[in-house]
Structures are given as structure tokens and as C-alpha cells.
Design an enzyme around this catalytic site. Structure first.
Site, PDB file in Angstrom:
ATOM      1  N   ARG A 113      -2.533 -26.370 -22.631  1.00 47.84           N
ATOM      2  CA  ARG A 113      -3.609 -27.322 -22.389  1.00 47.84           C
ATOM      3  C   ARG A 113      -4.845 -26.689 -21.742  1.00 47.84           C
ATOM      4  O   ARG A 113      -5.975 -26.930 -22.151  1.00 47.84           O
ATOM      5  CB  ARG A 113      -3.149 -28.452 -21.452  1.00 47.84           C
ATOM      6  CG  ARG A 113      -2.589 -29.642 -22.155  1.00 47.84           C
ATOM      7  CD  ARG A 113      -1.574 -30.290 -21.262  1.00 47.84           C
ATOM      8  NE  ARG A 113      -0.515 -29.334 -21.003  1.00 47.84           N
ATOM      9  CZ  ARG A 113       0.527 -29.174 -21.796  1.00 47.84           C
ATOM     10  NH1 ARG A 113       0.669 -29.896 -22.853  1.00 47.84           N
ATOM     11  NH2 ARG A 113       1.437 -28.259 -21.533  1.00 47.84           N
ATOM     12  N   THR A 114      -4.641 -25.920 -20.690  1.00 51.40           N
ATOM     13  CA  THR A 114      -5.792 -25.421 -19.945  1.00 51.40           C
ATOM     14  C   THR A 114      -6.649 -24.534 -20.843  1.00 51.40           C
ATOM     15  O   THR A 114      -7.861 -24.739 -20.975  1.00 51.40           O
ATOM     16  CB  THR A 114      -5.333 -24.672 -18.675  1.00 51.40           C
ATOM     17  OG1 THR A 114      -4.532 -25.561 -17.903  1.00 51.40           O
ATOM     18  CG2 THR A 114      -6.513 -24.214 -17.845  1.00 51.40           C
ATOM     19  N   HIS A 159      -5.098 -25.221  -8.685  1.00 51.12           N
ATOM     20  CA  HIS A 159      -5.441 -25.457 -10.102  1.00 51.12           C
ATOM     21  C   HIS A 159      -6.539 -26.527 -10.135  1.00 51.12           C
ATOM     22  O   HIS A 159      -6.313 -27.662 -10.520  1.00 51.12           O
ATOM     23  CB  HIS A 159      -4.192 -25.912 -10.850  1.00 51.12           C
ATOM     24  CG  HIS A 159      -4.305 -25.903 -12.346  1.00 51.12           C
ATOM     25  ND1 HIS A 159      -5.506 -25.785 -13.027  1.00 51.12           N
ATOM     26  CD2 HIS A 159      -3.351 -26.001 -13.304  1.00 51.12           C
ATOM     27  CE1 HIS A 159      -5.263 -25.812 -14.330  1.00 51.12           C
ATOM     28  NE2 HIS A 159      -3.972 -25.954 -14.526  1.00 51.12           N
ATOM     29  N   ARG A 174      -6.488 -17.395 -15.527  1.00 44.90           N
ATOM     30  CA  ARG A 174      -5.175 -17.797 -15.004  1.00 44.90           C
ATOM     31  C   ARG A 174      -4.369 -16.534 -14.760  1.00 44.90           C
ATOM     32  O   ARG A 174      -4.329 -15.652 -15.612  1.00 44.90           O
ATOM     33  CB  ARG A 174      -4.440 -18.704 -15.994  1.00 44.90           C
ATOM     34  CG  ARG A 174      -2.992 -18.935 -15.594  1.00 44.90           C
ATOM     35  CD  ARG A 174      -2.304 -19.972 -16.434  1.00 44.90           C
ATOM     36  NE  ARG A 174      -2.830 -21.297 -16.161  1.00 44.90           N
ATOM     37  CZ  ARG A 174      -2.325 -22.416 -16.685  1.00 44.90           C
ATOM     38  NH1 ARG A 174      -1.293 -22.350 -17.493  1.00 44.90           N
ATOM     39  NH2 ARG A 174      -2.837 -23.588 -16.382  1.00 44.90           N
ATOM     40  N   LYS A 227      -2.712  -1.347 -19.268  1.00 42.59           N
ATOM     41  CA  LYS A 227      -2.939   0.084 -18.999  1.00 42.59           C
ATOM     42  C   LYS A 227      -3.198   0.318 -17.518  1.00 42.59           C
ATOM     43  O   LYS A 227      -3.527   1.422 -17.097  1.00 42.59           O
ATOM     44  CB  LYS A 227      -4.160   0.580 -19.792  1.00 42.59           C
ATOM     45  CG  LYS A 227      -4.046   0.429 -21.282  1.00 42.59           C
ATOM     46  CD  LYS A 227      -5.323   0.977 -21.921  1.00 42.59           C
ATOM     47  CE  LYS A 227      -5.418   0.608 -23.389  1.00 42.59           C
ATOM     48  NZ  LYS A 227      -6.789   0.844 -23.906  1.00 42.59           N
TER      49      LYS A 227
HETATM   50  C1  NCD Z   1       0.347 -26.933 -14.986  1.00 37.73           C
HETATM   51  C2  NCD Z   1       0.150 -25.534 -14.448  1.00 37.73           C
HETATM   52  O1  NCD Z   1      -0.059 -24.597 -15.210  1.00 37.73           O
HETATM   53  O2  NCD Z   1       0.182 -25.417 -13.238  1.00 37.73           O
HETATM   54  N1  NCD Z   1       0.020 -27.034 -16.342  1.00 37.73           N
HETATM   55  C3  NCD Z   1      -1.266 -27.382 -16.680  1.00 37.73           C
HETATM   56  O3  NCD Z   1      -2.185 -26.624 -16.494  1.00 37.73           O
HETATM   57  N2  NCD Z   1      -1.465 -28.596 -17.182  1.00 37.73           N
HETATM   58  C4  NCD Z   1       1.635 -27.557 -14.653  1.00 37.73           C
HETATM   59  C5  NCD Z   1       2.897 -26.811 -14.918  1.00 37.73           C
HETATM   60  O4  NCD Z   1       2.890 -25.722 -15.493  1.00 37.73           O
HETATM   61  O5  NCD Z   1       3.941 -27.353 -14.557  1.00 37.73           O
END
Ligand code: NCD
Length: 309
Positions: free
Chosen positions: A55-56, A133, A105, A84
Site C-alpha cells: 500500500r505505502t 509511520h 522505508r 554493496k
Molecule cells: C503497516 C506498516 O508497514 O507498518 N502497513 C502499512 O503501511 N499500511 C502495518 C503493518 O505492516 O502491519
């Protein structure tokens, strides 16, 4: 008040007024998406994903494409020079020359903050380990604003992995800055909110907080029920995960105990904590929530890039 040129590492980086401005702008974009179809022409987003994402990453890409901009990046650190041994600092200096805004991320807490120190473009934290997040929080706020008529006055229950769940950490810190009526925290003893966050809440807000071990005992009081996945990848050993993984399973039977106008949220992915039968209940809003992620990310990037104010 201007978000232009600024990074978003923790929701605390923005004032309440600025957060509300992003949410209001996102509402406007959701109402009239085609009016914004060209505002990022010539701009490029970098997606730097050192950890899995659906999703992100995709909602950021969709957001930039829907505003007429371009996207480049990687979704597997093994295909980048990180494999590397290149440092985040060196990578981000390069990326700053190639793109106009970047979302990152990374499994390490503090990684996005480090990147922002070396970048000359706005950096967005798309999740740093079990820490924060912030864009999931913006998504959650837009969902609450749209489906509950505003951000203030709610009893908000969080259920599941409150220790490692970064979406919980960011959302709770943020709702503590609004007029939330009460927090209900439902988790196993081993997975309660980190003590630093508990202290933060005590020192910075007057909001009543109540802990529970069982979902059934608390569900009836909630206006918003925020379910979360037990974060397997953050556990030190598999036995603990196996023992705790099915601590909470929301099914139709348990949902009968909830308010008729509760909304059930989940950042997704879901593993086992919400039975599929719940999806048919109109109170289950997690797929609508995921859809809102595109609009807040459009609003955030457009404001950071200064193409709207
Ligand atoms: C979440 C995350 O990555 O922290 N996912 C997201 O971005 N919607 C929640 C999760 O991974 O449980």
C-alpha cells in the site's frame, strides 16, 4: 505556516494546524481529483523501499502519477547499491540530484531522520522499523475525519501489537494532540505500548487511558476500533510469535458487542486478526481507509513541493 521544502519523519514535525491542513487539502483532492491532474508535471518522486510494502509504495506512486509527475525507485534493497555496502547518507545525496521528493522505508529506527540530514529534497518516512509511520497516520486521520465527521471527541481503541506497531505509535501521538475523549489499549502483557510512549502521553495530554487484555471487555465502548497485525518481523524469536499471533481475532460474533456506528480500521496487511466475514459489515472500513492513502499522499507531496499552498 508552510510545509514547502520540509521533510516528514515523525508526525510531531508538523503542527496540529499543518496536519489538519494536509487532511483538508486531501479532502479537496478527493472531491475534485481531476483539478489536480497536472500540478506535479516535471516533478519526480523517489521510492526507496528497503523493506516490503504494498500500500505505502503503490499509493505514493499512484499519488504522484495522478498529479502528472514521474516516479523512480527500488523495492528491494538487494537490487540497489545498499547490497554493496553503500550508506544511506551517500545514497540520499545521489537521490537528491535525481528527484524532487523521496519516500523511504527501512527496517532501522531513525533511518529516515538520518536520510533527511543529508538530503537536499524533502524526505518522507514510509516506516522506520517499529518506530513511526506518519503518512499512515495522515491516512487514518482522513478516514476518521470523513467517516466520523471530525477528529475530536472519539473513544479510540487500539488492539494487537502496540509494542512494535509503528502505525499505532504515530497515530496515538497525533490523536493525543487533538481532543480525543479516551484511549483504550488492548494487547497481551508482552506487547503493550513502549514505556517511552506511555510517559509521553502522560506528560503531554490529559486524555484518559485504559488498558485491557481481552477485546470482548472493551469493544462496546469504542467509537473507533484500530486493529493491528502482530509484527512477526520485529520479534526476537519465532516461539513468542507463534504463542502471541492469534491473541485477537475480530469475528462477526465479537462485532455484535460493538456500537452500531463504530468504525473498524486496520492499516493492513491483515493476517488473522480480522475474520473475512467481517468485511461484509458496513462498519469495516479498512479498504476505504487504504483508498484514502492516495489522497493524503497527493496533498502531502504537492504541499512539500510548493505546487499548491
Ligand atoms: C503497516 C506498516 O508497514 O507498518 N502497513 C502499512 O503501511 N499500511 C502495518 C503493518 O505492516 O502491519
Amino acid at each position: 505556516m508552510s510545509i514547502q521544502g520540509r521533510s516528514l519523519i515523525s508526525p510531531d514535525d508538523f503542527s496540529v494546524a499543518e496536519i489538519s491542513h494536509v487532511v483538508e487539502t486531501a479532502k479537496e483532492m478527493q472531491r475534485r481529483p481531476t483539478d489536480f491532474g497536472d500540478i506535479c508535471r516535471g516533478k519526480i518522486l523517489a521510492t526507496l523501499f528497503y523493506e516490503p510494502s504494498t500500500r505505502t509504495k503503490l499509493s505514493f506512486e499512484s499519488a504522484m502519477l495522478r498529479m502528472g509527475g514521474g516516479v523512480l525507485g527500488f523495492s528491494d534493497a538487494n537490487t540497489s547499491s545498499a547490497s554493496k555496502g553503500e550508506s544511506i547518507a551517500d545514497t540520499i545525496r545521489m537521490i537528491s540530484a535525481y528527484t524532487d521528493v523521496a519516500v523511504m522505508r527501512h527496517p532501522q529506527e531513525g533511518s529516515a531522520k538520518l536520510a533527511a540530514e543529508y538530503a537536499t529534497i524533502p524526505i518522507i518516512n514510509g516506516g522506520d522499523g517499529g518506530h513511526q509511520h506518519p503518512t499512515q497516520t495522515l491516512t487514518d486521520l482522513l478516514t476518521i475525519a470523513q467517516l466520523k465527521g471530525g477528529l475530536d471527541g472519539h473513544v479510540v481503541a487500539f488492539c494487537g501489537d502496540l509494542k512494535f506497531g509503528r502505525t499505532v505509535h504515530s497515530l496515538i501521538r497525533t490523536l493525543a494532540r487533538y481532543n480525543t475523549r479516551k484511549f483504550i489499549l488492548i494487547s497481551p502483557e508482552e506487547l503493550t505500548l513502549p514505556t517511552s510512549l506511555q510517559h509521553h502521553l502522560k506528560q503531554n495530554s490529559q486524555i484518559e487511558t485504559q488498558e485491557y487484555r481481552y477485546l470482548e471487555d472493551a469493544i462496546g465502548e469504542a467509537d473507533i476500533l484500530y486493529m493491528t497485525r502482530i509484527q512477526r518481523e520485529r520479534f526476537f524469536n519465532e516461539d513468542d510469535y507463534q504463542r502471541l499471533k492469534d491473541s485477537y481475532i475480530l469475528d462477526a460474533h465479537k462485532l455484535e458487542l460493538a456500537k452500531s456506528d463504530v468504525i473498524v480500521m486496520h492499516p493492513l496487511p491483515r493476517v488473522n486478526e480480522i475474520a473475512y466475514e467481517v468485511d461484509r459489515d458496513p462498519r469495516a472500513v479498512y479498504f476505504q481507509q487504504a483508498a484514502m492513502g492516495v489522497y493524503v499522499r497527493m496533498a502531502l507531496m504537492a504541499l512539500q513541493l510548493g505546487v499548491i499552498r
